[in-house]
Design an enzyme around this catalytic site. Structure first.
Site, mmCIF file in Angstrom:
data_model
loop_
_atom_site.group_PDB
_atom_site.id
_atom_site.type_symbol
_atom_site.label_atom_id
_atom_site.label_comp_id
_atom_site.label_asym_id
_atom_site.label_seq_id
_atom_site.Cartn_x
_atom_site.Cartn_y
_atom_site.Cartn_z
ATOM 1 C CG HIS A 1 47.010 36.504 40.053
ATOM 2 N ND1 HIS A 1 47.908 37.321 39.429
ATOM 3 C CD2 HIS A 1 46.126 36.233 39.288
ATOM 4 C CE1 HIS A 1 47.394 37.568 38.048
ATOM 5 N NE2 HIS A 1 46.483 36.733 38.009
ATOM 6 C CG HIS B 1 43.595 34.008 30.506
ATOM 7 N ND1 HIS B 1 44.437 33.478 31.553
ATOM 8 C CD2 HIS B 1 43.023 35.086 31.115
ATOM 9 C CE1 HIS B 1 44.213 34.002 32.666
ATOM 10 N NE2 HIS B 1 43.325 34.992 32.627
ATOM 11 C CD GLU C 1 45.003 37.679 31.024
ATOM 12 O OE1 GLU C 1 44.633 38.567 31.316
ATOM 13 O OE2 GLU C 1 45.616 37.086 32.075
ATOM 14 C CD GLU C 2 47.106 35.638 34.880
ATOM 15 O OE1 GLU C 2 47.695 36.700 35.088
ATOM 16 O OE2 GLU C 2 45.876 35.263 35.271
ATOM 17 C CG ASP D 1 43.015 35.223 36.585
ATOM 18 O OD1 ASP D 1 42.794 35.163 35.448
ATOM 19 O OD2 ASP D 1 43.892 36.050 36.955
#
Ligand code: CO
Length: 360
Positions: A323, A65, A212-213, A180
């Site tokens: 994150h 992603h 995605e998140e 990420d």
């Protein structure tokens, strides 16, 4: 050959909160185009590059992603401070005291998340966690009009973390935001490069997904666009190799190679596919790690559930401090993940694909 380090740094530095992935998509278009026969976006903006096999052959879908966790302008106060909505899973504590960039249609605006100075706090107040609803961005505006007219800030504008990627003290570690899943995107490019001259009996669909998140949204539509027979998701993993986290919570260690997830809250991998990846790693002399997470969600779940369903697995690059503005990966793990996924593709054939999809 791609320069993996400079690609990683460029991907990490690019701003791309969920729904606003354009800068990342431009990098991925440039990087994937030499290795695919076609390159398109679906209706949500996920990028789909296909290296064609013979006609009507199966689809092997690789996904990673493009979006990162960020914020979005909720409204501007009369005094010119920015109240925001979180995009993705932030801890409120990780938001405080950081630099951010508001991506307005006019310009990029630098802002910071300030908190009350400790000098005026009671002992009781000092021990408390600040609530997200009380947080704000200071962009140096005089008032609301100044924020709107001079800086061009509008409700709904995306906000990305500011954090510049760098080698960590000449080690194998790279520090930066958004590993990420920019680490997964680098693996995707590396894999496509590694198989570019191979005649494969299937299509390889290299998909860079959006959103995605905030709930695997882009992977949902792109999985329907591709209709995968096998899905390999490339993600940032969860390292458990630093103080304050236990092996029970997360098992991956930086520098020990790629990992596969055996459980997360979105997906169980197909066990034949798990064994295929384990065997391929063994045959290729690549150390493979395992992780079992109680939480977490990833795009593999959408590939697995598209149409009538498909075997899928999540392959990861171990990552510390996900994150946040400052996450760490090991570049050797990225290299090994590229080797592993490339080997998996070269080992696959029509019979093995059929067998992976056979439950008799
Ligand atoms: Co991710």
């Amino acid at each position: 050959m791609i320069n993996l380090e400079s690609l990683l740094l460029e991907l990490s530095n690019a701003p791309g909160p969920s729904g606003f992935e354009n800068p990342v998509r431009e990098i991925m278009k440039r990087e994937l185009s030499p290795f695919v026969d076609s390159l398109d976006t679906d209706g949500m903006g996920s990028l789909i590059g296909i290296k064609n096999g013979p006609s009507s052959s199966p689809n092997i879908m690789l996904s990673a992603h493009m979006d990162e966790v960020g914020l979005l302008v909720r409204y501007i106060t009369d005094e010119g401070f920015i109240k925001f909505q979180n995009l993705g899973g932030w801890l409120d504590q990780a938001i405080i005291g950081q630099r951010w960039q508001i991506l307005t249609s006019k310009r990029t605006v630098l802002g910071i998340t300030g908190i009350k100075t400790p000098h005026v706090m009671s002992t009781d107040e000092r021990g408390k966690v600040f609530k997200g609803e009380n947080l704000f961005l200071d962009v140096g505006a005089q008032n609301k009009e100044d924020a709107e007219n001079r800086l061009g800030i509008k409700p709904g504008d995306p906000i990305a973390p500011v954090s510049y990627a760098t080698r960590l003290n000449d080690s194998e570690f790279i520090l930066g935001k958004a590993w990420d899943d920019r680490a997964g995107l680098a693996v995707l490019v590396g894999v496509m490069e590694s198989v570019k001259d191979s005649d494969l009996p299937f299509n390889i669909c290299a998909v860079a997904t959006v959103q995605e998140e905030i709930g695997l949204r882009g992977a949902h539509t792109s999985s329907y666009a591709v209709n995968p027979d096998i899905g390999l998701n490339l993600e940032s993993g969860v390292a458990g190799d630093y103080p304050s986290i236990s092996q029970y919570e997360a098992q991956e260690k930086l520098g020990n190679g790629p990992a596969i997830f055996l459980h997360d809250s979105s997906m169980l991998p197909n066990l034949k596919l798990r064994d295929f990846v384990i065997d391929t790693a063994k045959d290729s002399d690549i150390n493979l790690q395992f992780n079992v997470l109680s939480g977490y969600g990833q795009d593999g779940a959408e590939m697995q559930k598209s149409f009538e369903g498909a075997p899928a697995i999540n392959i990861t690059v171990p990552t510390r401090y996900l994150h946040s503005h400052n996450s760490i990966i090991n570049i050797k793990d990225v290299e090994k993940a590229i080797d592993l996924v490339g080997q998996c593709i070269l080992q696959l054939n029509l019979e093995k694909i059929k067998n992976l999809k056979n439950f008799d």
